[in-house]
Design an enzyme around this catalytic site. Structure first.
Site, PDB file in Angstrom:
ATOM      1  N   ARG A  25       0.273  16.429  38.073  1.00  0.00           N
ATOM      2  CA  ARG A  25       0.433  15.560  36.895  1.00  0.00           C
ATOM      3  C   ARG A  25      -0.900  14.940  36.485  1.00  0.00           C
ATOM      4  O   ARG A  25      -1.181  14.773  35.292  1.00  0.00           O
ATOM      5  CB  ARG A  25       1.486  14.475  37.180  1.00  0.00           C
ATOM      6  CG  ARG A  25       1.876  13.716  35.935  1.00  0.00           C
ATOM      7  CD  ARG A  25       3.180  12.926  36.075  1.00  0.00           C
ATOM      8  NE  ARG A  25       3.697  12.634  34.749  1.00  0.00           N
ATOM      9  CZ  ARG A  25       3.839  11.408  34.250  1.00  0.00           C
ATOM     10  NH1 ARG A  25       3.559  10.358  34.981  1.00  0.00           N
ATOM     11  NH2 ARG A  25       4.291  11.237  33.029  1.00  0.00           N
ATOM     12  N   HIS A  58      -2.440  15.320  32.785  1.00  0.00           N
ATOM     13  CA  HIS A  58      -2.728  14.170  31.925  1.00  0.00           C
ATOM     14  C   HIS A  58      -4.214  14.023  31.618  1.00  0.00           C
ATOM     15  O   HIS A  58      -4.581  13.436  30.607  1.00  0.00           O
ATOM     16  CB  HIS A  58      -2.171  12.877  32.548  1.00  0.00           C
ATOM     17  CG  HIS A  58      -0.720  12.686  32.287  1.00  0.00           C
ATOM     18  ND1 HIS A  58      -0.103  11.461  32.277  1.00  0.00           N
ATOM     19  CD2 HIS A  58       0.252  13.577  32.005  1.00  0.00           C
ATOM     20  CE1 HIS A  58       1.177  11.616  32.006  1.00  0.00           C
ATOM     21  NE2 HIS A  58       1.426  12.895  31.854  1.00  0.00           N
ATOM     22  N   HIS A  78       8.198  21.034  35.222  1.00  0.00           N
ATOM     23  CA  HIS A  78       9.167  20.064  35.732  1.00  0.00           C
ATOM     24  C   HIS A  78      10.110  20.645  36.779  1.00  0.00           C
ATOM     25  O   HIS A  78      11.013  19.950  37.235  1.00  0.00           O
ATOM     26  CB  HIS A  78       9.927  19.408  34.570  1.00  0.00           C
ATOM     27  CG  HIS A  78       9.102  18.386  33.836  1.00  0.00           C
ATOM     28  ND1 HIS A  78       9.481  17.809  32.654  1.00  0.00           N
ATOM     29  CD2 HIS A  78       7.888  17.834  34.144  1.00  0.00           C
ATOM     30  CE1 HIS A  78       8.544  16.946  32.255  1.00  0.00           C
ATOM     31  NE2 HIS A  78       7.569  16.948  33.141  1.00  0.00           N
ATOM     32  N   TRP A 130      14.148  17.038  38.790  1.00  0.00           N
ATOM     33  CA  TRP A 130      14.755  17.990  37.859  1.00  0.00           C
ATOM     34  C   TRP A 130      15.497  19.112  38.597  1.00  0.00           C
ATOM     35  O   TRP A 130      16.397  19.732  38.054  1.00  0.00           O
ATOM     36  CB  TRP A 130      13.676  18.633  36.979  1.00  0.00           C
ATOM     37  CG  TRP A 130      13.047  17.731  35.981  1.00  0.00           C
ATOM     38  CD1 TRP A 130      13.445  17.565  34.677  1.00  0.00           C
ATOM     39  CD2 TRP A 130      11.901  16.886  36.140  1.00  0.00           C
ATOM     40  NE1 TRP A 130      12.611  16.678  34.041  1.00  0.00           N
ATOM     41  CE2 TRP A 130      11.655  16.254  34.911  1.00  0.00           C
ATOM     42  CE3 TRP A 130      11.039  16.599  37.222  1.00  0.00           C
ATOM     43  CZ2 TRP A 130      10.600  15.352  34.709  1.00  0.00           C
ATOM     44  CZ3 TRP A 130       9.990  15.707  37.022  1.00  0.00           C
ATOM     45  CH2 TRP A 130       9.784  15.095  35.791  1.00  0.00           C
TER      46      TRP A 130
HETATM   47 FE1  DDH Z   1       5.793  15.823  32.987  1.00  0.00          FE
HETATM   48  N1  DDH Z   1       6.668  14.004  33.303  1.00  0.00           N
HETATM   49  N2  DDH Z   1       6.104  15.633  31.007  1.00  0.00           N
HETATM   50  N3  DDH Z   1       4.772  17.551  32.689  1.00  0.00           N
HETATM   51  N4  DDH Z   1       5.400  15.904  34.956  1.00  0.00           N
HETATM   52  C1  DDH Z   1       6.873  13.389  34.510  1.00  0.00           C
HETATM   53  C2  DDH Z   1       6.572  13.895  35.740  1.00  0.00           C
HETATM   54  C3  DDH Z   1       5.893  15.098  35.947  1.00  0.00           C
HETATM   55  C4  DDH Z   1       6.757  14.608  30.381  1.00  0.00           C
HETATM   56  C5  DDH Z   1       7.152  13.406  30.952  1.00  0.00           C
HETATM   57  C6  DDH Z   1       7.147  13.177  32.322  1.00  0.00           C
HETATM   58  C7  DDH Z   1       4.576  18.158  31.483  1.00  0.00           C
HETATM   59  C8  DDH Z   1       5.197  17.803  30.288  1.00  0.00           C
HETATM   60  C9  DDH Z   1       5.893  16.632  30.086  1.00  0.00           C
HETATM   61  C10 DDH Z   1       4.738  16.947  35.587  1.00  0.00           C
HETATM   62  C11 DDH Z   1       4.043  17.984  34.979  1.00  0.00           C
HETATM   63  C12 DDH Z   1       4.030  18.241  33.617  1.00  0.00           C
HETATM   64  C13 DDH Z   1       7.499  12.120  34.290  1.00  0.00           C
HETATM   65  C14 DDH Z   1       7.884  11.128  35.385  1.00  0.00           C
HETATM   66  C15 DDH Z   1       7.668  11.984  32.935  1.00  0.00           C
HETATM   67  C16 DDH Z   1       8.320  10.811  32.209  1.00  0.00           C
HETATM   68  C17 DDH Z   1       6.680  10.273  35.818  1.00  0.00           C
HETATM   69  C18 DDH Z   1       7.054   9.322  36.925  1.00  0.00           C
HETATM   70  O1  DDH Z   1       7.946   8.485  36.703  1.00  0.00           O
HETATM   71  O2  DDH Z   1       6.443   9.409  38.003  1.00  0.00           O
HETATM   72  C19 DDH Z   1       6.998  14.955  28.991  1.00  0.00           C
HETATM   73  C20 DDH Z   1       7.670  14.061  27.970  1.00  0.00           C
HETATM   74  C21 DDH Z   1       6.492  16.226  28.821  1.00  0.00           C
HETATM   75  C22 DDH Z   1       6.585  17.051  27.601  1.00  0.00           C
HETATM   76  O3  DDH Z   1       6.877  16.493  26.503  1.00  0.00           O
HETATM   77  C23 DDH Z   1       6.553  18.335  27.575  1.00  0.00           C
HETATM   78  C24 DDH Z   1       3.628  19.237  31.618  1.00  0.00           C
HETATM   79  C25 DDH Z   1       3.133  20.096  30.451  1.00  0.00           C
HETATM   80  C26 DDH Z   1       3.286  19.296  32.951  1.00  0.00           C
HETATM   81  C27 DDH Z   1       2.341  20.226  33.638  1.00  0.00           C
HETATM   82  O4  DDH Z   1       1.971  20.026  34.751  1.00  0.00           O
HETATM   83  C28 DDH Z   1       1.843  21.437  32.966  1.00  0.00           C
HETATM   84  C29 DDH Z   1       4.873  16.809  37.029  1.00  0.00           C
HETATM   85  C30 DDH Z   1       4.343  17.780  38.087  1.00  0.00           C
HETATM   86  C31 DDH Z   1       5.606  15.638  37.252  1.00  0.00           C
HETATM   87  C32 DDH Z   1       6.055  15.057  38.594  1.00  0.00           C
HETATM   88  C33 DDH Z   1       5.114  13.985  39.070  1.00  0.00           C
HETATM   89  C34 DDH Z   1       5.541  13.383  40.389  1.00  0.00           C
HETATM   90  O5  DDH Z   1       4.958  12.350  40.736  1.00  0.00           O
HETATM   91  O6  DDH Z   1       6.401  13.919  41.080  1.00  0.00           O
END
Ligand code: DDH
Length: 292
Positions: free
Chosen positions: A44, A48, A171, A187
Protein backbone atom coordinates in the site's frame (compact mmCIF):
# COMPACT_ATOMS: atom_id res chain seq x y z
CA UNK A 1 25.21 0.58 13.29
CA UNK A 2 24.56 2.73 10.25
CA UNK A 3 26.53 1.66 7.20
CA UNK A 4 28.36 4.45 5.37
CA UNK A 5 27.89 5.00 1.65
CA UNK A 6 31.26 4.47 -0.01
CA UNK A 7 32.33 7.18 -2.43
CA UNK A 8 31.71 6.25 -6.08
CA UNK A 9 29.66 3.21 -5.05
CA UNK A 10 27.54 2.19 -8.03
CA UNK A 11 25.00 -0.43 -6.94
CA UNK A 12 24.45 -3.39 -9.26
CA UNK A 13 21.39 -5.58 -9.74
CA UNK A 14 22.89 -7.92 -7.11
CA UNK A 15 22.98 -5.06 -4.59
CA UNK A 16 19.28 -4.35 -5.20
CA UNK A 17 18.56 -8.07 -4.87
CA UNK A 18 20.12 -7.92 -1.39
CA UNK A 19 17.74 -5.11 -0.48
CA UNK A 20 14.82 -7.11 -1.92
CA UNK A 21 15.85 -10.08 0.22
CA UNK A 22 15.96 -8.02 3.42
CA UNK A 23 12.52 -6.59 2.71
CA UNK A 24 11.17 -10.07 1.97
CA UNK A 25 12.58 -11.39 5.26
CA UNK A 26 10.99 -8.48 7.09
CA UNK A 27 7.46 -9.45 6.01
CA UNK A 28 7.60 -12.54 8.19
CA UNK A 29 8.70 -10.63 11.28
CA UNK A 30 5.14 -9.36 11.68
CA UNK A 31 4.23 -11.89 14.39
CA UNK A 32 0.75 -11.10 15.67
CA UNK A 33 0.39 -8.02 13.45
CA UNK A 34 -2.69 -8.34 11.22
CA UNK A 35 -2.55 -11.64 9.33
CA UNK A 36 1.11 -12.28 10.15
CA UNK A 37 2.70 -10.31 7.31
CA UNK A 38 3.82 -6.74 6.70
CA UNK A 39 3.55 -7.39 2.96
CA UNK A 40 0.11 -5.78 2.39
CA UNK A 41 0.86 -2.52 4.19
CA UNK A 42 4.19 -2.20 2.36
CA UNK A 43 2.43 -2.74 -0.98
CA UNK A 44 0.00 0.00 0.00
CA UNK A 45 2.91 2.36 0.69
CA UNK A 46 4.34 1.69 -2.78
CA UNK A 47 0.93 2.31 -4.37
CA UNK A 48 0.18 5.53 -2.46
CA UNK A 49 3.61 6.91 -3.22
CA UNK A 50 3.04 6.28 -6.95
CA UNK A 51 -0.68 7.02 -7.29
CA UNK A 52 -0.37 10.78 -6.77
CA UNK A 53 0.78 11.17 -10.38
CA UNK A 54 -0.88 13.65 -12.73
CA UNK A 55 -0.06 13.02 -16.37
CA UNK A 56 -0.93 16.58 -17.47
CA UNK A 57 1.33 18.43 -15.05
CA UNK A 58 3.76 15.50 -14.69
CA UNK A 59 3.72 16.02 -10.93
CA UNK A 60 3.50 13.38 -8.21
CA UNK A 61 4.38 9.71 -8.56
CA UNK A 62 7.09 7.61 -7.00
CA UNK A 63 10.10 9.71 -7.98
CA UNK A 64 10.60 11.87 -4.91
CA UNK A 65 9.05 9.78 -2.10
CA UNK A 66 7.38 12.91 -0.77
CA UNK A 67 5.22 11.00 1.71
CA UNK A 68 8.19 11.36 4.06
CA UNK A 69 7.14 14.96 4.57
CA UNK A 70 4.20 16.74 6.12
CA UNK A 71 1.52 17.43 5.12
CA UNK A 72 1.53 14.44 2.70
CA UNK A 73 2.36 12.01 5.51
CA UNK A 74 -0.76 13.30 7.29
CA UNK A 75 -3.14 13.10 4.29
CA UNK A 76 -6.17 11.05 5.32
CA UNK A 77 -5.54 8.41 2.64
CA UNK A 78 -2.10 7.75 4.12
CA UNK A 79 -3.30 7.00 7.66
CA UNK A 80 -1.45 3.95 8.99
CA UNK A 81 1.29 4.05 6.37
CA UNK A 82 3.69 5.31 9.05
CA UNK A 83 3.88 1.61 9.98
CA UNK A 84 5.23 0.78 6.53
CA UNK A 85 7.53 3.82 6.36
CA UNK A 86 9.05 2.97 9.76
CA UNK A 87 9.71 -0.62 8.66
CA UNK A 88 11.35 0.57 5.46
CA UNK A 89 13.48 3.02 7.42
CA UNK A 90 15.24 0.04 9.04
CA UNK A 91 16.15 -1.25 5.59
CA UNK A 92 17.30 2.21 4.54
CA UNK A 93 19.69 2.32 7.53
CA UNK A 94 21.29 -0.89 6.34
CA UNK A 95 21.47 0.17 2.67
CA UNK A 96 21.87 3.96 2.84
CA UNK A 97 22.72 4.20 -0.87
CA UNK A 98 19.19 3.32 -2.01
CA UNK A 99 16.76 6.19 -2.54
CA UNK A 100 13.41 6.16 -0.75
CA UNK A 101 11.43 6.00 -3.99
CA UNK A 102 13.40 2.98 -5.15
CA UNK A 103 13.16 1.37 -1.71
CA UNK A 104 9.40 1.80 -1.37
CA UNK A 105 8.59 0.60 -4.88
CA UNK A 106 10.98 -2.35 -4.51
CA UNK A 107 9.05 -3.09 -1.32
CA UNK A 108 5.85 -3.23 -3.35
CA UNK A 109 7.48 -5.58 -5.85
CA UNK A 110 8.71 -7.87 -3.06
CA UNK A 111 5.27 -7.83 -1.42
CA UNK A 112 3.49 -8.99 -4.57
CA UNK A 113 6.12 -11.59 -5.49
CA UNK A 114 6.58 -13.05 -1.99
CA UNK A 115 2.81 -13.31 -1.44
CA UNK A 116 2.59 -15.67 -4.46
CA UNK A 117 1.78 -12.96 -7.00
CA UNK A 118 3.29 -12.48 -10.45
CA UNK A 119 6.73 -11.06 -11.14
CA UNK A 120 6.70 -7.26 -11.29
CA UNK A 121 9.37 -5.86 -13.62
CA UNK A 122 11.25 -3.09 -11.78
CA UNK A 123 14.34 -0.94 -12.15
CA UNK A 124 16.00 1.70 -9.96
CA UNK A 125 16.48 5.37 -10.77
CA UNK A 126 14.21 7.43 -8.49
CA UNK A 127 15.79 10.33 -6.65
CA UNK A 128 15.02 11.72 -3.20
CA UNK A 129 13.09 14.96 -3.46
CA UNK A 130 11.94 17.62 -1.04
CA UNK A 131 8.72 18.67 0.65
CA UNK A 132 7.99 21.15 -2.13
CA UNK A 133 7.69 18.24 -4.60
CA UNK A 134 4.67 16.95 -2.65
CA UNK A 135 1.24 17.03 -4.29
CA UNK A 136 -1.99 18.37 -2.78
CA UNK A 137 -4.38 16.14 -0.83
CA UNK A 138 -7.13 14.40 -2.80
CA UNK A 139 -5.14 12.66 -5.54
CA UNK A 140 -5.80 9.13 -4.24
CA UNK A 141 -9.17 7.39 -4.60
CA UNK A 142 -12.01 7.89 -2.12
CA UNK A 143 -13.57 4.51 -1.30
CA UNK A 144 -17.06 5.95 -0.78
CA UNK A 145 -17.37 7.05 -4.42
CA UNK A 146 -18.46 5.47 -7.71
CA UNK A 147 -17.31 4.82 -11.26
CA UNK A 148 -16.95 8.45 -12.38
CA UNK A 149 -14.59 9.13 -9.51
CA UNK A 150 -12.49 6.04 -10.33
CA UNK A 151 -12.21 7.15 -13.96
CA UNK A 152 -11.25 10.70 -12.92
CA UNK A 153 -8.62 9.62 -10.41
CA UNK A 154 -7.04 6.78 -12.42
CA UNK A 155 -7.49 8.60 -15.74
CA UNK A 156 -5.37 11.40 -14.29
CA UNK A 157 -2.61 8.81 -13.72
CA UNK A 158 -3.08 7.61 -17.32
CA UNK A 159 -4.97 4.36 -16.70
CA UNK A 160 -8.00 3.02 -18.63
CA UNK A 161 -10.97 0.92 -17.45
CA UNK A 162 -9.18 -2.41 -17.88
CA UNK A 163 -6.21 -1.13 -15.91
CA UNK A 164 -8.40 0.27 -13.13
CA UNK A 165 -9.99 -3.15 -12.69
CA UNK A 166 -6.66 -5.02 -12.80
CA UNK A 167 -5.13 -2.68 -10.21
CA UNK A 168 -8.12 -3.11 -7.92
CA UNK A 169 -7.34 -6.83 -7.71
CA UNK A 170 -4.61 -5.87 -5.21
CA UNK A 171 -7.39 -6.02 -2.65
CA UNK A 172 -6.96 -9.77 -2.61
CA UNK A 173 -4.29 -8.74 -0.10
CA UNK A 174 -4.51 -7.10 3.29
CA UNK A 175 -7.39 -5.59 5.17
CA UNK A 176 -9.06 -2.37 6.25
CA UNK A 177 -8.47 -1.00 9.74
CA UNK A 178 -11.16 1.11 11.42
CA UNK A 179 -8.40 3.07 13.16
CA UNK A 180 -6.88 4.06 9.78
CA UNK A 181 -9.49 4.41 7.02
CA UNK A 182 -12.62 3.85 9.11
CA UNK A 183 -13.43 0.69 7.12
CA UNK A 184 -12.98 -2.73 8.67
CA UNK A 185 -12.06 -6.24 7.56
CA UNK A 186 -10.34 -8.24 4.81
CA UNK A 187 -11.58 -8.73 1.25
CA UNK A 188 -10.60 -12.41 0.99
CA UNK A 189 -10.08 -15.46 3.19
CA UNK A 190 -6.34 -15.51 2.39
CA UNK A 191 -5.17 -11.89 2.72
CA UNK A 192 -1.48 -12.76 2.50
CA UNK A 193 -1.73 -14.78 -0.74
CA UNK A 194 -2.21 -13.07 -4.07
CA UNK A 195 -4.99 -14.68 -6.11
CA UNK A 196 -7.94 -13.56 -8.23
CA UNK A 197 -10.21 -14.32 -5.27
CA UNK A 198 -11.14 -10.64 -4.97
CA UNK A 199 -12.91 -10.90 -8.34
CA UNK A 200 -14.35 -14.36 -7.72
CA UNK A 201 -15.83 -13.27 -4.40
CA UNK A 202 -17.28 -10.11 -5.93
CA UNK A 203 -19.38 -12.30 -8.24
CA UNK A 204 -19.89 -15.43 -6.16
CA UNK A 205 -20.98 -13.92 -2.85
CA UNK A 206 -24.05 -11.89 -2.09
CA UNK A 207 -22.95 -8.47 -0.85
CA UNK A 208 -25.16 -6.50 1.52
CA UNK A 209 -24.65 -3.24 3.40
CA UNK A 210 -22.97 -3.84 6.74
CA UNK A 211 -25.13 -2.66 9.62
CA UNK A 212 -22.86 -0.58 11.77
CA UNK A 213 -22.05 2.98 12.70
CA UNK A 214 -18.92 3.09 10.50
CA UNK A 215 -18.67 4.25 6.87
CA UNK A 216 -20.88 2.49 4.29
CA UNK A 217 -19.26 -0.80 3.28
CA UNK A 218 -20.50 -4.19 2.11
CA UNK A 219 -20.23 -7.50 3.89
CA UNK A 220 -20.76 -10.99 2.51
CA UNK A 221 -24.20 -12.22 3.48
CA UNK A 222 -23.06 -15.77 4.22
CA UNK A 223 -20.15 -15.40 6.66
CA UNK A 224 -20.19 -11.66 7.44
CA UNK A 225 -16.41 -11.83 7.72
CA UNK A 226 -15.42 -10.34 4.38
CA UNK A 227 -15.85 -6.80 3.09
CA UNK A 228 -16.04 -4.75 -0.09
CA UNK A 229 -15.68 -1.00 -0.41
CA UNK A 230 -18.23 0.92 -2.51
CA UNK A 231 -15.43 1.43 -5.09
CA UNK A 232 -14.83 -2.35 -5.18
CA UNK A 233 -18.50 -3.22 -5.62
CA UNK A 234 -18.90 -0.76 -8.50
CA UNK A 235 -16.59 -3.02 -10.54
CA UNK A 236 -19.55 -5.42 -10.85
CA UNK A 237 -22.15 -2.70 -11.48
CA UNK A 238 -20.58 -0.65 -14.25
CA UNK A 239 -20.89 -2.43 -17.60
CA UNK A 240 -17.37 -1.72 -18.80
CA UNK A 241 -15.70 -2.50 -15.47
CA UNK A 242 -17.77 -5.68 -15.11
CA UNK A 243 -16.46 -7.13 -18.37
CA UNK A 244 -12.88 -7.02 -17.09
CA UNK A 245 -13.75 -8.07 -13.54
CA UNK A 246 -15.54 -11.12 -14.98
CA UNK A 247 -12.55 -12.00 -17.15
CA UNK A 248 -10.22 -11.80 -14.12
CA UNK A 249 -12.63 -13.89 -12.02
CA UNK A 250 -12.52 -16.52 -14.78
CA UNK A 251 -8.76 -16.54 -15.29
CA UNK A 252 -6.09 -16.06 -12.66
CA UNK A 253 -3.52 -16.28 -15.43
CA UNK A 254 -5.00 -13.31 -17.29
CA UNK A 255 -5.30 -11.35 -14.04
CA UNK A 256 -1.64 -11.99 -13.11
CA UNK A 257 -0.45 -11.01 -16.61
CA UNK A 258 -2.40 -7.73 -16.61
CA UNK A 259 -1.70 -6.96 -12.94
CA UNK A 260 2.04 -7.37 -13.46
CA UNK A 261 2.07 -5.00 -16.44
CA UNK A 262 -0.06 -2.31 -14.83
CA UNK A 263 1.71 -2.36 -11.44
CA UNK A 264 5.09 -2.11 -13.19
CA UNK A 265 3.79 1.04 -14.91
CA UNK A 266 2.21 2.38 -11.70
CA UNK A 267 5.53 2.18 -9.85
CA UNK A 268 7.32 4.12 -12.61
CA UNK A 269 4.83 7.01 -12.71
CA UNK A 270 6.55 10.37 -12.41
CA UNK A 271 10.06 9.04 -12.99
CA UNK A 272 11.74 10.67 -16.01
CA UNK A 273 12.94 7.87 -18.33
CA UNK A 274 16.48 9.24 -18.44
CA UNK A 275 16.79 8.68 -14.69
CA UNK A 276 16.45 4.92 -15.01
CA UNK A 277 19.72 3.06 -14.60
CA UNK A 278 18.75 0.18 -16.89
CA UNK A 279 17.12 0.50 -20.33
CA UNK A 280 14.73 -2.35 -19.49
CA UNK A 281 13.16 -3.26 -16.14
CA UNK A 282 14.65 -6.17 -14.20
CA UNK A 283 12.99 -9.28 -12.83
CA UNK A 284 14.04 -9.66 -9.19
CA UNK A 285 14.37 -13.15 -7.75
CA UNK A 286 12.00 -14.41 -5.09
CA UNK A 287 13.58 -15.58 -1.84
CA UNK A 288 12.78 -19.20 -2.64
CA UNK A 289 14.54 -18.97 -6.03
CA UNK A 290 17.87 -18.31 -4.33
CA UNK A 291 20.26 -20.56 -2.46
CA UNK A 292 20.48 -18.23 0.53
FE1 DDH B 1 -6.44 -0.11 -1.59
N1 DDH B 1 -7.35 0.38 0.18
N2 DDH B 1 -7.68 1.14 -2.57
N3 DDH B 1 -5.42 -0.49 -3.30
N4 DDH B 1 -5.17 -1.26 -0.54
C1 DDH B 1 -7.06 -0.13 1.42
C2 DDH B 1 -6.14 -1.09 1.71
C3 DDH B 1 -5.26 -1.64 0.77
C4 DDH B 1 -8.70 1.86 -2.03
C5 DDH B 1 -8.97 2.04 -0.68
C6 DDH B 1 -8.36 1.29 0.32
C7 DDH B 1 -5.72 0.02 -4.53
C8 DDH B 1 -6.88 0.72 -4.86
C9 DDH B 1 -7.76 1.23 -3.94
C10 DDH B 1 -4.13 -1.99 -1.09
C11 DDH B 1 -3.64 -1.90 -2.39
C12 DDH B 1 -4.23 -1.16 -3.41
C13 DDH B 1 -7.91 0.49 2.39
C14 DDH B 1 -7.89 0.20 3.89
C15 DDH B 1 -8.72 1.37 1.71
C16 DDH B 1 -9.82 2.25 2.31
C17 DDH B 1 -6.78 1.00 4.60
C18 DDH B 1 -6.74 0.68 6.07
O1 DDH B 1 -7.76 0.92 6.75
O2 DDH B 1 -5.69 0.21 6.54
C19 DDH B 1 -9.51 2.44 -3.09
C20 DDH B 1 -10.72 3.33 -2.89
C21 DDH B 1 -8.94 2.02 -4.28
C22 DDH B 1 -9.46 2.27 -5.63
O3 DDH B 1 -10.32 3.18 -5.80
C23 DDH B 1 -9.24 1.52 -6.66
C24 DDH B 1 -4.66 -0.29 -5.46
C25 DDH B 1 -4.64 0.18 -6.92
C26 DDH B 1 -3.72 -1.03 -4.77
C27 DDH B 1 -2.43 -1.59 -5.25
O4 DDH B 1 -1.62 -2.02 -4.49
C28 DDH B 1 -2.12 -1.66 -6.69
C29 DDH B 1 -3.59 -2.90 -0.10
C30 DDH B 1 -2.47 -3.93 -0.32
C31 DDH B 1 -4.31 -2.68 1.08
C32 DDH B 1 -4.16 -3.40 2.42
C33 DDH B 1 -3.30 -2.63 3.37
C34 DDH B 1 -3.14 -3.32 4.71
O5 DDH B 1 -2.64 -2.65 5.62
O6 DDH B 1 -3.48 -4.49 4.86
Amino acid sequence: QVAKVKANFVPTKEDYQKVYNKIAELFDEAGEYDDGSYGPVILRLAWHSSGTYDKDTKTGGSNYATMRFEPESLHGANAGLNVARDLMEKIKQEFPWITYGDLWTLGGVAAVQEMSGPKIPWRPGRIDGHAEHATPDGRLPDASQGGDHLRNIFGRMGFNDQEIVALSGAHALGRCHSSRSGYEGPWTFSPTTMTNDFFKLLFDEKWVWKKWSGPKQYEDKKTKTLMMLPTDYVLTQDKSFRKYARAYADSNELFFKDFSAVVARLFELGVPTEQFVAPEPWIMKNLDEQDT
